[in-house]
Design a protein around this motif. Structure first.
Motif, short mmCIF file in Angstrom:
data_model
loop_
_atom_site.label_atom_id
_atom_site.label_comp_id
_atom_site.label_asym_id
_atom_site.label_seq_id
_atom_site.Cartn_x
_atom_site.Cartn_y
_atom_site.Cartn_z
N VAL A 52 -5.11 33.49 -67.71
CA VAL A 52 -3.87 34.33 -68.32
C VAL A 52 -3.80 34.72 -69.55
CG1 VAL A 52 -1.34 34.43 -68.26
CG2 VAL A 52 -2.46 33.64 -66.00
N GLY A 53 -4.08 33.51 -70.42
CA GLY A 53 -4.09 33.25 -71.76
C GLY A 53 -5.24 34.52 -72.43
N HIS A 54 -6.24 34.34 -71.89
CA HIS A 54 -7.45 35.32 -71.99
C HIS A 54 -6.96 36.73 -72.24
CE1 HIS A 54 -11.56 36.81 -73.07
NE2 HIS A 54 -11.98 35.60 -73.64
N GLU A 55 -6.48 37.18 -70.80
CA GLU A 55 -6.08 38.51 -70.57
C GLU A 55 -5.00 38.74 -71.64
OE1 GLU A 55 -4.08 41.02 -67.03
OE2 GLU A 55 -4.20 38.84 -67.01
N SER A 56 -4.10 37.95 -72.00
CA SER A 56 -3.01 37.94 -72.75
C SER A 56 -3.71 38.39 -74.13
CB SER A 56 -1.87 37.01 -72.90
OG SER A 56 -1.16 37.34 -73.97
N GLY A 57 -4.36 37.70 -74.63
CA GLY A 57 -5.20 37.85 -76.01
C GLY A 57 -5.87 39.23 -76.13
N ARG A 58 -6.18 40.02 -75.03
CA ARG A 58 -6.71 41.19 -75.12
C ARG A 58 -5.71 42.13 -75.18
NH1 ARG A 58 -8.58 43.24 -71.00
NH2 ARG A 58 -8.14 41.88 -69.49
N LYS A 59 -4.40 41.94 -74.56
CA LYS A 59 -3.50 42.73 -74.93
C LYS A 59 -2.75 42.61 -76.09
CE LYS A 59 -1.67 42.35 -70.07
NZ LYS A 59 -0.54 41.86 -69.04
N ILE A 60 -2.69 41.65 -76.78
CA ILE A 60 -2.20 41.01 -77.95
C ILE A 60 -3.01 42.20 -79.24
CG2 ILE A 60 -1.87 39.49 -79.85
CD1 ILE A 60 -1.30 37.44 -77.53
N ILE A 61 -4.31 42.16 -79.01
CA ILE A 61 -5.19 43.04 -79.75
C ILE A 61 -4.71 44.47 -79.80
CG2 ILE A 61 -7.47 43.96 -79.97
CD1 ILE A 61 -8.53 41.12 -79.17
N LEU A 107 -3.90 27.93 -77.45
CA LEU A 107 -2.82 28.97 -78.40
C LEU A 107 -3.54 30.07 -79.23
CD1 LEU A 107 -0.73 26.26 -80.23
CD2 LEU A 107 0.11 28.22 -79.24
N MET A 108 -4.78 29.83 -79.34
CA MET A 108 -5.58 30.78 -80.20
C MET A 108 -5.95 32.10 -79.05
SD MET A 108 -8.41 28.64 -82.46
CE MET A 108 -9.14 30.22 -83.25
N ASN A 109 -5.75 31.82 -77.77
CA ASN A 109 -6.15 32.79 -76.76
C ASN A 109 -4.81 33.65 -76.94
OD1 ASN A 109 -8.69 32.07 -76.15
ND2 ASN A 109 -7.88 31.38 -73.90
N TRP A 110 -3.86 33.18 -77.35
CA TRP A 110 -2.53 33.94 -77.27
C TRP A 110 -2.12 34.40 -78.86
CZ3 TRP A 110 1.05 34.69 -73.43
CH2 TRP A 110 0.75 34.35 -72.27
N GLY A 111 -3.16 34.35 -79.58
CA GLY A 111 -3.09 34.96 -81.13
C GLY A 111 -2.54 33.98 -82.05
N HIS A 112 -2.40 32.70 -81.71
CA HIS A 112 -1.82 31.84 -82.73
C HIS A 112 -2.79 30.62 -82.96
CE1 HIS A 112 1.36 29.81 -85.15
NE2 HIS A 112 0.95 28.66 -84.57
N ASP A 113 -3.16 30.64 -84.31
CA ASP A 113 -4.09 29.44 -84.66
C ASP A 113 -3.16 28.50 -85.37
OD1 ASP A 113 -5.72 27.57 -85.80
OD2 ASP A 113 -7.22 29.20 -86.52
N PRO A 114 -2.90 27.22 -84.80
CA PRO A 114 -2.02 26.32 -85.32
C PRO A 114 -2.57 25.68 -86.79
CG PRO A 114 -2.87 25.55 -83.69
CD PRO A 114 -3.29 26.68 -83.50
N LEU A 115 -3.68 25.96 -87.25
CA LEU A 115 -4.31 25.41 -88.41
C LEU A 115 -4.11 26.53 -89.32
CD1 LEU A 115 -7.53 23.81 -86.98
CD2 LEU A 115 -5.38 22.88 -87.27
#
Length: 116
Positions: A52-61, A107-115
């Motif tokens: 689900v997160g990977h799919e979300s990442g594509r949508k976020i792009i 988190l990164m799959n959802w576009g957020h890198d906490p670092l």
């Protein structure tokens, strides 16, 4: 300005605050093995398919590459989903170094890198 306009503006602002990866950076990340290892799969882990997160990442792009006036209500709905996920997941931050953790990768799959 209408209430819907205010909500759309707020959603857009919250989305752009939660998503701190650029489209090219997120696209490159989604190609990694680490990105593909994490997340909940609709068919279950053995069912294969995309998480689900990977799919979300594509949508976020796609959302990041579009102009605000091109966004639909469905787009804003997904933006709210992303904001909610990032906020919930950040509240579950594990202790210690998180650089090479599934928590960060998810988190990164959802576009957020906490670092960042």
């Amino acid at each position: 300005m209408s209430k819907a306009d205010d909500q759309g503006r707020d959603t857009y602002r919250e989305f752009t605050e939660a998503v701190n990866m650029k489209p090219g950076e997120l696209s490159s990340w989604l190609e990694t093995d680490e990105s593909k290892q994490v997340g909940w799969h609709k068919g279950g882990r053995t069912g294969g398919g995309e998480s689900v997160g990977h799919e979300s990442g594509r949508k976020i792009i796609n959302l990041l590459r579009r102009k605000r006036d091109e966004l639909s209500e469905a787009d804003y709905k997904h933006m709210r989903k992303v904001v909610g996920y990032v906020h919930r997941h950040m509240a579950q931050r594990p202790s210690g170094n998180v650089r090479d953790t599934k928590w960060r990768w998810s988190l990164m799959n959802w576009g957020h890198d906490p670092l960042k």
